[in-house]
Motif scaffolding. Structure first.
Motif, PDB file in Angstrom:
ATOM      1  N   LEU A 325      41.064 125.414  83.609  1.00  0.00           N
ATOM      2  CA  LEU A 325      41.647 126.650  82.750  1.00  0.00           C
ATOM      3  C   LEU A 325      43.219 126.461  82.428  1.00  0.00           C
ATOM      4  CD1 LEU A 325      39.740 129.545  84.289  1.00  0.00           C
ATOM      5  CD2 LEU A 325      39.070 128.517  82.106  1.00  0.00           C
ATOM      6  N   LEU A 333      41.347 122.368  75.806  1.00  0.00           N
ATOM      7  CA  LEU A 333      40.764 123.719  76.238  1.00  0.00           C
ATOM      8  C   LEU A 333      39.937 124.247  75.141  1.00  0.00           C
ATOM      9  CD1 LEU A 333      40.938 125.455  78.659  1.00  0.00           C
ATOM     10  CD2 LEU A 333      43.047 126.813  77.562  1.00  0.00           C
ATOM     11  N   ASP A 337      36.221 125.036  74.695  1.00  0.00           N
ATOM     12  CA  ASP A 337      35.573 126.463  74.632  1.00  0.00           C
ATOM     13  C   ASP A 337      34.783 126.529  73.433  1.00  0.00           C
ATOM     14  OD1 ASP A 337      36.971 127.469  76.914  1.00  0.00           O
ATOM     15  OD2 ASP A 337      38.550 128.256  75.586  1.00  0.00           O
ATOM     16  N   PRO A 347      42.224 130.231  73.183  1.00  0.00           N
ATOM     17  CA  PRO A 347      41.298 129.778  74.486  1.00  0.00           C
ATOM     18  C   PRO A 347      40.840 130.953  75.147  1.00  0.00           C
ATOM     19  CG  PRO A 347      43.668 128.695  74.761  1.00  0.00           C
ATOM     20  CD  PRO A 347      43.385 129.653  73.417  1.00  0.00           C
ATOM     21  N   ILE A 349      40.007 131.854  78.201  1.00  0.00           N
ATOM     22  CA  ILE A 349      40.705 132.382  79.414  1.00  0.00           C
ATOM     23  C   ILE A 349      41.906 133.297  78.960  1.00  0.00           C
ATOM     24  CG2 ILE A 349      41.946 130.268  79.737  1.00  0.00           C
ATOM     25  CD1 ILE A 349      41.015 132.972  82.442  1.00  0.00           C
ATOM     26  N   HIS A 381      43.538 132.492  90.875  1.00  0.00           N
ATOM     27  CA  HIS A 381      43.808 131.374  90.110  1.00  0.00           C
ATOM     28  C   HIS A 381      42.605 130.401  90.503  1.00  0.00           C
ATOM     29  CE1 HIS A 381      46.139 127.334  89.444  1.00  0.00           C
ATOM     30  NE2 HIS A 381      45.231 127.609  88.565  1.00  0.00           N
ATOM     31  N   GLU A 385      39.081 129.046  88.372  1.00  0.00           N
ATOM     32  CA  GLU A 385      38.813 127.859  88.013  1.00  0.00           C
ATOM     33  C   GLU A 385      37.238 127.835  88.329  1.00  0.00           C
ATOM     34  OE1 GLU A 385      40.442 125.733  86.451  1.00  0.00           O
ATOM     35  OE2 GLU A 385      42.549 125.839  86.594  1.00  0.00           O
ATOM     36  N   PHE A 388      34.839 131.147  86.216  1.00  0.00           N
ATOM     37  CA  PHE A 388      35.146 131.585  84.823  1.00  0.00           C
ATOM     38  C   PHE A 388      34.034 131.188  83.949  1.00  0.00           C
ATOM     39  CE2 PHE A 388      36.813 131.519  80.524  1.00  0.00           C
ATOM     40  CZ  PHE A 388      37.189 132.847  80.310  1.00  0.00           C
ATOM     41  N   TYR A 389      33.615 129.918  83.778  1.00  0.00           N
ATOM     42  CA  TYR A 389      32.739 129.301  82.821  1.00  0.00           C
ATOM     43  C   TYR A 389      31.281 129.935  83.277  1.00  0.00           C
ATOM     44  CZ  TYR A 389      36.177 127.267  80.015  1.00  0.00           C
ATOM     45  OH  TYR A 389      37.322 126.979  79.120  1.00  0.00           O
ATOM     46  N   PHE A 410      49.644 130.774  83.039  1.00  0.00           N
ATOM     47  CA  PHE A 410      48.899 129.904  81.902  1.00  0.00           C
ATOM     48  C   PHE A 410      49.732 129.410  80.975  1.00  0.00           C
ATOM     49  CE2 PHE A 410      47.050 129.283  77.751  1.00  0.00           C
ATOM     50  CZ  PHE A 410      45.801 128.796  78.048  1.00  0.00           C
TER      51      PHE A 410
END
Length: 677
Positions: A325, A333, A337, A347, A349, A381, A385, A388-389, A410
């Motif tokens: 991310l 990115l 996505d 993106p 995030i 953070h 990583e 998130f996905y 970011f």
């Protein structure tokens, strides 16, 4: 060189003028370590770190640093710029705590003539370097204004002269390109006649402007009731052509300064012509590529007209991460996505962080300014990583100030700055060398047009969020200048892990740039109409060249001869040219056929008159398909598009007068479909 001021009601600008993009030796060390040896360590520890920075930068309690400044300036730094220095120190601390990754930008000095060669390639004129007779390059050259042609000619002259010095190879003479008798002619530029907003100047026709009303202009500036000067911006004539009405030599103010009050910024309005306004997302990617070519040429011509050097960096990018991310290039990115959400432009995030802050953080006092917990942000953070996905990350645990810290992280950790490393010097120059805000805004507008699509879309989402933060000033205590000071170091301090003196001296400059970006963002996402007109002419020139090529192609001529000899053959020869439907159509003048694939009635012939607008055609289709039911809300979901002819694809402004658009592009097709998000 240092610019000073003595008005305590303004913010100081200390300008720097680097002659090389390379980092200056000796400036690499942290400015916290630059406190003179004679200063007492005890008094230093008694102050917060950001206040110690302010003291170091001012004349308070310490001997003056190498770049000496006045007492009044020191006072202004300590009060108005404190948030900036605190943010810089926060960035420094976060980087010291985080892992060192090879994502820095390394600068290479340019060889003689290389910058000009890169410039010619960046504006789509590589044909001038290769010598090839490419249609796109010829079409582009044929659309240039006099000031734009002079800018191209100047860079090409420099390129050819350096090549001759190096004895590399024979280059084309500039007279072969511009058809002049002198290799370095002087252009006496004068204002040109306006052209319609999104069209071509028609013979004997003058642009027609709408009467002023609440919906007839783009109003961008201060809130209602704020005292301010109102100025009108014109998109009809190129900025570089317009600047020639001013004196050729203008003295720059020795003491450039910014007033931090919102009322110091003028209010700008843009009148809608009969062609309406066009936003960056309203044009096809192919046409936006041409807009970028033309924007760089126009920006260069604009700076030339002002007598300002357009500086740019040459950077060799160290490759960033290819997954994850943070620290991942925007293009990679987005590619990752889009596998999850096709067509996404910002993106995921970044969108989620913005959404979190918009839902719960806009009224938080000191949002963006008050830092979150460094340890919590670091843990969040790492957790993001990992989770998130997988959609297993718990957003309810994220505090608003921590979310703001992640958002700024970011942006800072992008391998290449959001506003691109190549043109960051141009952003700085537009403030340091141009004093009028109107001219600054025009230069900024062209720089925004230059951004790659991923950078521009992400910057747009970010600036829209910042506008909402400022709109909640009454509760979060963050006005426009506060927000600008906090955001500026995250956007513009990018070289290495520490801020150097040059970046510190540009503090007020970068904060002012961010202030312009937030205040006038609605203007900046509008494509100047003179650029759209040039794109139309460029497409027409390319079509004309293609037709001439087709007519003289040996294969086509042979085919035509065979067709003539075999007239008795009823069937159409294989490979014969098929003309588009609009050339075969017998639709009378002023009548267009509109297609609506998503409606039950998929097409309709509509007679245009001088008052027919795009929204009238939409309303008629909705009425026909809904049997008279309410169509106001439905009319917002779909738009009328102009496709083909001298434009790739163009989503029309609902207020565009269709007869004018039709006359500018009679060969277009007209389609009702959803507007690209």
């Amino acid at each position: 060189m240092t610019m000073e001021m003595k008005d305590s009601g303004s913010v100081v600008l200390t300008a720097y003028h680097p002659h090389s993009p390379a980092r200056i030796p000796g400036m690499e060390q942290s400015f916290v370590q630059d406190i003179p040896a004679g200063h007492s360590p005890t008094s230093r520890k008694s102050l917060p770190r950001c206040r110690r920075i302010n003291r170091m930068l001012s004349n308070e309690s310490v001997p003056p640093p190498a770049f000496s400044r006045s007492n009044s300036q020191a006072s202004m730094d300590s009060t108005s710029m404190e948030d900036f220095w605190c943010e810089v120190e926060s960035i420094k601390e976060s980087r010291e705590d985080g892992p060192e990754e090879a994502t820095l930008l390394e600068f290479k000095p340019a060889d003689e003539g290389e910058l000009e060669a890169e410039w010619l390639q960046d504006v789509g004129l590589s044909t001038l370097i290769s010598g090839a007779e490419e249609e796109d390059g010829q079409a582009l050259l044929s659309t240039l204004t006099r000031t734009q042609a002079a800018a191209v000619q100047k860079r090409y002259n420099t390129y050819t002269q350096t090549l001759r010095k190096k004895n590399k190879h024979t280059v084309r003479d500039v007279r072969d390109i511009f058809g002049t008798n002198d290799s370095s002619p002087t252009f006496e530029t004068v204002p040109v006649s306006p052209v319609p907003s999104n069209g071509i100047q028609l013979p004997g026709q003058k642009p027609v402007w709408k009467a002023v009303s609440s919906n007839s202009c783009l109003d961008c500036g201060l809130d209602k009731g704020s005292p301010s000067v109102t100025e009108e911006l014109s998109y009809e004539v190129s900025f570089s052509e317009s600047i020639t009405v001013l004196p050729k030599t203008q003295e720059r103010p020795k003491n450039q300064r910014f007033k931090k009050e919102d009322s110091a910024l003028p209010k700008f309005i843009i009148r809608k012509s009969r062609f309406g306004l066009t936003e960056v997302g309203d044009l096809s990617p192919e046409d936006m590529k041409k807009i970028r070519y033309l924007s760089l040429i126009e920006l260069t011509a604009f700076y030339d007209a002002l007598g300002v050097e357009l500086k740019r960096n040459r950077a060799e990018r160290v490759r960033g991460r290819e997954n994850g991310l943070f620290g991942v290039p925007l293009t990679i990115l987005l590619e990752n996505d889009q596998k999850k959400v096709p067509g996404i432009k910002v993106p995921l995030i970044f969108q989620k962080l913005l959404l979190k802050l918009e839902e719960t953080g806009l009224e938080t006092e000191g949002i963006l300014r008050v830092p979150g917990s460094a340890s919590r942000v670091k843990n969040l953070h790492q957790e993001l990583e990992a989770k998130f996905y997988e959609d297993t990350f718990d957003w309810d645990q994220v505090r608003n100030n921590d979310a703001a810290g992640l958002l700024k992280m970011f942006i800072r950790e992008l391998p290449s700055p959001l506003f691109t490393v190549e043109y960051l010097p141009a952003f700085i120059t537009l403030v340091e060398k141009i004093s009028k805000i109107k001219l600054q805004l025009q230069a900024l507008h062209l720089l925004i047009m230059l951004l790659p699509e991923a950078n521009r879309d992400t910057a747009k989402a970010f600036l829209q969020f910042l506008k909402k933060v400022v709109a909640n000033e009454g509760k979060n205590k963050m006005n426009l200048w506060n927000v600008s000071m906090i955001v500026a170091p995250n956007l513009f301090i990018y070289k290495g892990k520490r801020a150097n003196h040059q970046e510190m001296q540009a503090a007020a400059t970068t904060a002012h740039i961010v202030r312009l970006l937030i205040r006038y963002q609605d203007i900046l996402w509008t494509v100047p109409s003179f650029l759209i007109s040039q794109v139309r002419k460029m497409n027409e020139a390319a079509m004309s060249n293609s037709k001439r090529q087709l007519m003289f192609d040996k294969g086509v001529r042979k085919l035509l001869r065979r067709k003539t000899m075999e007239r008795e053959r009823p069937e159409r020869p294989e490979g014969a040219v098929t003309f588009p439907p609009y050339l075969q159509s017998d639709i009378p003048e002023g009548v267009i056929r509109v297609y609506a694939p998503l409606h039950s009635k998929v097409s309709m012939a509509i007679q245009l008159n001088s008052q027919t607008k795009a929204k009238d055609i939409l309303a008629r289709f909705h009425c026909e398909n809904s049997h008279g039911s309410s169509q106001n809300t439905r009319g917002q979901t779909q738009s009328l598009h102009e496709i083909g002819g001298n434009i790739g694809q163009h989503c029309l402004d609902p207020d565009a007068y269709m007869l004018d658009v039709y006359r500018a592009n009679p060969q277009a097709e007209w389609v009702i479909k959803p507007k690209a998000s």
